[in-house]
Design a protein around this motif. Structure first.
Motif, PDB file in Angstrom:
ATOM      1  N   ALA A   1       0.852  -1.192   0.000  1.00  0.00           N
ATOM      2  CA  ALA A   1       0.000   0.000   0.000  1.00  0.00           C
ATOM      3  C   ALA A   1       0.881   1.233   0.000  1.00  0.00           C
ATOM      4  O   ALA A   1       1.795   1.348   0.793  1.00  0.00           O
ATOM      5  CB  ALA A   1      -0.892  -0.015   1.215  1.00  0.00           C
ATOM      6  N   ARG A   2       0.592   2.120  -0.916  1.00  0.00           N
ATOM      7  CA  ARG A   2       1.373   3.352  -1.038  1.00  0.00           C
ATOM      8  C   ARG A   2       0.737   4.468  -0.219  1.00  0.00           C
ATOM      9  O   ARG A   2      -0.472   4.594  -0.184  1.00  0.00           O
ATOM     10  CB  ARG A   2       1.416   3.803  -2.490  1.00  0.00           C
ATOM     11  CG  ARG A   2       2.251   2.920  -3.364  1.00  0.00           C
ATOM     12  CD  ARG A   2       2.196   3.406  -4.802  1.00  0.00           C
ATOM     13  NE  ARG A   2       2.405   4.822  -4.966  1.00  0.00           N
ATOM     14  CZ  ARG A   2       3.588   5.395  -5.168  1.00  0.00           C
ATOM     15  NH1 ARG A   2       4.666   4.661  -5.189  1.00  0.00           N
ATOM     16  NH2 ARG A   2       3.693   6.689  -5.337  1.00  0.00           N
ATOM     17  N   PRO A   3       1.542   5.313   0.415  1.00  0.00           N
ATOM     18  CA  PRO A   3       0.964   6.472   1.090  1.00  0.00           C
ATOM     19  C   PRO A   3       0.506   7.484   0.044  1.00  0.00           C
ATOM     20  O   PRO A   3       1.215   7.747  -0.928  1.00  0.00           O
ATOM     21  CB  PRO A   3       2.130   7.022   1.914  1.00  0.00           C
ATOM     22  CG  PRO A   3       3.349   6.532   1.225  1.00  0.00           C
ATOM     23  CD  PRO A   3       2.972   5.225   0.574  1.00  0.00           C
ATOM     24  N   PHE A   4      -0.676   8.033   0.211  1.00  0.00           N
ATOM     25  CA  PHE A   4      -1.214   8.950  -0.778  1.00  0.00           C
ATOM     26  C   PHE A   4      -1.115  10.410  -0.358  1.00  0.00           C
ATOM     27  O   PHE A   4      -1.636  11.275  -1.011  1.00  0.00           O
ATOM     28  CB  PHE A   4      -2.677   8.615  -1.089  1.00  0.00           C
ATOM     29  CG  PHE A   4      -2.795   7.404  -1.949  1.00  0.00           C
ATOM     30  CD1 PHE A   4      -2.373   7.423  -3.266  1.00  0.00           C
ATOM     31  CD2 PHE A   4      -3.302   6.229  -1.445  1.00  0.00           C
ATOM     32  CE1 PHE A   4      -2.468   6.307  -4.063  1.00  0.00           C
ATOM     33  CE2 PHE A   4      -3.407   5.109  -2.239  1.00  0.00           C
ATOM     34  CZ  PHE A   4      -2.991   5.154  -3.542  1.00  0.00           C
ATOM     35  N   ARG A   5      -0.472  10.696   0.739  1.00  0.00           N
ATOM     36  CA  ARG A   5      -0.354  12.086   1.173  1.00  0.00           C
ATOM     37  C   ARG A   5       1.072  12.368   1.647  1.00  0.00           C
ATOM     38  O   ARG A   5       1.748  11.499   2.166  1.00  0.00           O
ATOM     39  CB  ARG A   5      -1.347  12.384   2.280  1.00  0.00           C
ATOM     40  CG  ARG A   5      -2.769  12.161   1.826  1.00  0.00           C
ATOM     41  CD  ARG A   5      -3.733  12.942   2.654  1.00  0.00           C
ATOM     42  NE  ARG A   5      -5.096  12.677   2.200  1.00  0.00           N
ATOM     43  CZ  ARG A   5      -5.717  13.353   1.263  1.00  0.00           C
ATOM     44  NH1 ARG A   5      -5.123  14.334   0.651  1.00  0.00           N
ATOM     45  NH2 ARG A   5      -6.947  13.074   0.921  1.00  0.00           N
ATOM     46  N   THR A   6       1.472  13.610   1.471  1.00  0.00           N
ATOM     47  CA  THR A   6       2.795  14.019   1.923  1.00  0.00           C
ATOM     48  C   THR A   6       2.684  14.569   3.336  1.00  0.00           C
ATOM     49  O   THR A   6       1.609  14.575   3.931  1.00  0.00           O
ATOM     50  CB  THR A   6       3.369  15.096   0.981  1.00  0.00           C
ATOM     51  OG1 THR A   6       2.495  16.206   0.985  1.00  0.00           O
ATOM     52  CG2 THR A   6       3.520  14.561  -0.421  1.00  0.00           C
ATOM     53  N   ARG A   7       3.792  15.082   3.858  1.00  0.00           N
ATOM     54  CA  ARG A   7       3.786  15.609   5.224  1.00  0.00           C
ATOM     55  C   ARG A   7       2.817  16.777   5.410  1.00  0.00           C
ATOM     56  O   ARG A   7       2.170  16.886   6.420  1.00  0.00           O
ATOM     57  CB  ARG A   7       5.190  16.085   5.589  1.00  0.00           C
ATOM     58  CG  ARG A   7       5.879  15.141   6.505  1.00  0.00           C
ATOM     59  CD  ARG A   7       7.136  15.691   7.043  1.00  0.00           C
ATOM     60  NE  ARG A   7       8.012  16.151   5.983  1.00  0.00           N
ATOM     61  CZ  ARG A   7       8.992  17.003   6.138  1.00  0.00           C
ATOM     62  NH1 ARG A   7       9.228  17.501   7.320  1.00  0.00           N
ATOM     63  NH2 ARG A   7       9.748  17.373   5.144  1.00  0.00           N
ATOM     64  N   LYS A  10      -0.926  17.295   1.368  1.00  0.00           N
ATOM     65  CA  LYS A  10      -1.327  17.400  -0.034  1.00  0.00           C
ATOM     66  C   LYS A  10      -0.838  16.185  -0.803  1.00  0.00           C
ATOM     67  O   LYS A  10       0.229  15.658  -0.548  1.00  0.00           O
ATOM     68  CB  LYS A  10      -0.751  18.665  -0.666  1.00  0.00           C
ATOM     69  CG  LYS A  10      -1.317  19.934  -0.067  1.00  0.00           C
ATOM     70  CD  LYS A  10      -0.754  21.141  -0.752  1.00  0.00           C
ATOM     71  CE  LYS A  10      -1.319  22.394  -0.138  1.00  0.00           C
ATOM     72  NZ  LYS A  10      -0.774  23.584  -0.774  1.00  0.00           N
ATOM     73  N   ARG A  11      -1.622  15.774  -1.760  1.00  0.00           N
ATOM     74  CA  ARG A  11      -1.272  14.629  -2.598  1.00  0.00           C
ATOM     75  C   ARG A  11      -0.286  15.080  -3.673  1.00  0.00           C
ATOM     76  O   ARG A  11      -0.438  16.130  -4.260  1.00  0.00           O
ATOM     77  CB  ARG A  11      -2.539  14.082  -3.242  1.00  0.00           C
ATOM     78  CG  ARG A  11      -2.307  12.887  -4.104  1.00  0.00           C
ATOM     79  CD  ARG A  11      -3.590  12.318  -4.592  1.00  0.00           C
ATOM     80  NE  ARG A  11      -4.264  11.734  -3.439  1.00  0.00           N
ATOM     81  CZ  ARG A  11      -5.454  11.190  -3.465  1.00  0.00           C
ATOM     82  NH1 ARG A  11      -6.127  11.163  -4.565  1.00  0.00           N
ATOM     83  NH2 ARG A  11      -5.981  10.680  -2.388  1.00  0.00           N
ATOM     84  N   THR A  12       0.706  14.237  -3.955  1.00  0.00           N
ATOM     85  CA  THR A  12       1.654  14.554  -5.017  1.00  0.00           C
ATOM     86  C   THR A  12       1.082  14.107  -6.357  1.00  0.00           C
ATOM     87  O   THR A  12       0.154  13.300  -6.411  1.00  0.00           O
ATOM     88  CB  THR A  12       3.002  13.847  -4.776  1.00  0.00           C
ATOM     89  OG1 THR A  12       2.799  12.444  -4.839  1.00  0.00           O
ATOM     90  CG2 THR A  12       3.601  14.241  -3.442  1.00  0.00           C
ATOM     91  N   LEU A  42      -8.056  15.169  -7.916  1.00  0.00           N
ATOM     92  CA  LEU A  42      -6.997  14.544  -7.136  1.00  0.00           C
ATOM     93  C   LEU A  42      -5.764  15.426  -6.977  1.00  0.00           C
ATOM     94  O   LEU A  42      -4.988  15.238  -6.043  1.00  0.00           O
ATOM     95  CB  LEU A  42      -6.583  13.224  -7.796  1.00  0.00           C
ATOM     96  CG  LEU A  42      -7.642  12.134  -7.847  1.00  0.00           C
ATOM     97  CD1 LEU A  42      -7.130  10.947  -8.647  1.00  0.00           C
ATOM     98  CD2 LEU A  42      -8.038  11.719  -6.454  1.00  0.00           C
ATOM     99  N   TYR A  43      -5.573  16.365  -7.892  1.00  0.00           N
ATOM    100  CA  TYR A  43      -4.358  17.182  -7.875  1.00  0.00           C
ATOM    101  C   TYR A  43      -4.649  18.512  -8.558  1.00  0.00           C
ATOM    102  O   TYR A  43      -5.408  18.555  -9.527  1.00  0.00           O
ATOM    103  CB  TYR A  43      -3.225  16.446  -8.618  1.00  0.00           C
ATOM    104  CG  TYR A  43      -1.903  17.160  -8.597  1.00  0.00           C
ATOM    105  CD1 TYR A  43      -1.078  17.101  -7.489  1.00  0.00           C
ATOM    106  CD2 TYR A  43      -1.478  17.896  -9.693  1.00  0.00           C
ATOM    107  CE1 TYR A  43       0.140  17.749  -7.469  1.00  0.00           C
ATOM    108  CE2 TYR A  43      -0.262  18.548  -9.681  1.00  0.00           C
ATOM    109  CZ  TYR A  43       0.547  18.476  -8.571  1.00  0.00           C
ATOM    110  OH  TYR A  43       1.739  19.113  -8.551  1.00  0.00           O
TER     111      TYR A  43
END
Length: 131
Positions: A1-7, A10-12, A42-43
């Protein structure tokens, strides 16, 4: 499972592309990826000056670049991208600065064959390594 959010929460762009490809279940072109990203919000594509980008060509160019530089996304055909079944970054080429996932898949196909193949045969067999 990939993380979908940054610190910062916001989504990259890479995560948005990965999410779109995962939901699609097949390879998509940059234009199709852009349409799905915009439809699902999404972005947000931003310019360097902080304003929102509205140029479709510029957004597609950024999507293509992100797809080319992300190891988990592979080029499946000319202009089409899909999720790689396995990480294809471990290339056997010693001097390569950054091997492409498609190039690595092609070299694996040729190694498995043990000889030369026609282009159509190579592309047909790369689907074993890419989505």
């Amino acid at each position: 499972a990939r993380p979908f959010r940054t610190r910062n929460g916001k989504r990259t762009l890479r995560d948005a592309i990965y999410c779109v490809l995962q939901n699609a279940g097949r390879s998509l072109r940059a234009r199709e990826i852009l349409e799905k990203i915009q439809a699902k919000k999404l972005y947000v594509f931003m310019r360097k000056d902080g304003s929102v980008c509205s140029s479709s060509d510029a957004m597609q160019t950024r999507i293509r670049y992100a797809c080319r530089t992300t190891p988990s996304i592979a080029r499946t055909a000319y202009g089409a991208y899909g999720i790689a079944k396995e990480s294809l970054n471990g290339s056997n080429i010693q001097d390569a600065v950054r091997p492409s996932p498609l190039g690595d898949a092609i070299s694996r196909v040729l190694e498995d064959q043990g000889g030369s193949l026609r282009v159509k045969e190579i592309l047909g067999r790369t689907k074993k390594y890419v989505f």
